[in-house]
Design an enzyme around this catalytic site. Structure first.
Site, short mmCIF file in Angstrom:
data_model
loop_
_atom_site.label_atom_id
_atom_site.label_comp_id
_atom_site.label_asym_id
_atom_site.label_seq_id
_atom_site.Cartn_x
_atom_site.Cartn_y
_atom_site.Cartn_z
N SER A 111 -12.96 36.44 10.76
CA SER A 111 -13.24 35.41 9.77
C SER A 111 -14.51 34.65 10.13
CB SER A 111 -12.02 34.48 9.64
OG SER A 111 -12.14 33.63 8.53
N ASP B 96 -8.26 40.16 -0.43
CA ASP B 96 -8.39 39.07 0.53
C ASP B 96 -8.88 37.85 -0.24
OD1 ASP B 96 -9.12 37.26 2.52
OD2 ASP B 96 -10.17 38.74 3.75
N HIS C 1 -5.97 38.23 4.83
CA HIS C 1 -7.17 37.86 5.58
C HIS C 1 -7.05 38.11 7.08
CE1 HIS C 1 -10.99 35.87 6.01
NE2 HIS C 1 -10.51 34.91 6.78
#
Length: 267
Positions: free
Chosen positions: A95, A217, A245
């Site tokens: 991320s 996502d 995610h």
């Protein structure tokens, strides 16, 4: 300063193998990589750590000024690499850590020799022809909700971010991770994350780069993966058979297979 203690650094795996650094995302800690470490440990030296303000890092080292930009988190990465005297390490960032890795590689190119970006996003807010997945009002509302009631926000958002609604235990784990983070420190990291714009930084990436995206996502839609791939010359984009995610938790086999194949190609 004892960086190993400050960032709760853990070193495991094969001490003679190439080094892989695993970096967690917002509201998480190094435990989120527990399903990936065994796939790497036989052939690689594996370094894990917690950003200051997360996990079991030293909370007294937190500075809102330092961590109000991604450069502060990138400094954590560089500090860990320098403390361990890492050279040509492979940085695996989940991320927002994917962009933190880009900044760290630019700041200390001798330390990081390749990047793996797991569900990356250089900008979360839509901008003209760029689709980040959120408009400015969405992000304002998200941050206001988080700052007003962090625990309530965590309970509501963690299952959405994780996806995989048929496996509620995954969303519960992410919620518990969010809730274990100091709310004041989490607010700083959240604002830094969701208001960041690292698109221009992608142009400076010159190391081998693997981009992993999921088929669905809500945080980093596939348009984002395509953008990152176009922006980094010579990068490889892999769409995992996974949703949500956090594929290293929801689809560890597919995630690990993609990472180990990339690592094998670097030898």
């Amino acid at each position: 300063m004892d960086i190993a203690r400050r960032n709760n650094v853990t070193v495991t795996g094969n001490p003679q193998g190439p080094t892989v650094v695993l970096a967690h995302g917002f509201g998480c800690d190094q435990n989120m990589w527990r399903l990936t470490v065994p796939a790497l440990a036989e052939d690689h030296r594996v370094v894990l750590f917690d950003y200051v303000g997360s996990g079991r890092a030293d909370p007294t080292a937190f500075s809102a000024d330092r961590y109000s930009s991604l450069d502060g988190y990138a400094r954590d990465v560089v500090d860990v690499c320098e403390a361990l005297d890492l050279r040509e390490a492979v940085f695996v960032g989940h991320s927002v850590s994917a962009m933190i890795g880009v900044l760290a590689a630019g700041a200390a190119p001798e330390r990081i020799g390749a990047l793996v970006m797991v569900a990356p996003s250089p900008r979360y807010i839509d901008d003209g022809g760029y689709r980040g997945g959120f408009n400015a009002e969405d992000i304002d509302e998200l941050l206001q909700s988080l700052e007003a009631n962090y625990l309530g926000w965590s309970a509501a958002m963690a299952p959405v971010i994780m996806g995989n609604g048929e496996r509620p235990e995954l969303g519960e784990e992410l919620k518990n991770s969010f809730c274990a983070t100091d709310p004041d420190m989490a607010r700083v990291f959240a604002r830094t994350t969701f208001l960041s714009d690292s698109r221009d930084d992608l142009k400076g990436v010159t190391v081998p780069t693997l981009i992993l995206e999921c088929t669905q996502d809500v945080i980093a839609p596939r348009e984002v993966g395509a953008f990152v791939h176009r922006a980094i010359p010579g990068s490889t984009l892999v769409t995992l058979d996974a949703t949500g995610h956090c594929p290293h938790l929801s689809a560890p086999e597919a995630t690990n297979e993609a990472i180990t194949a990339f690592l094998a190609g670097l030898r």
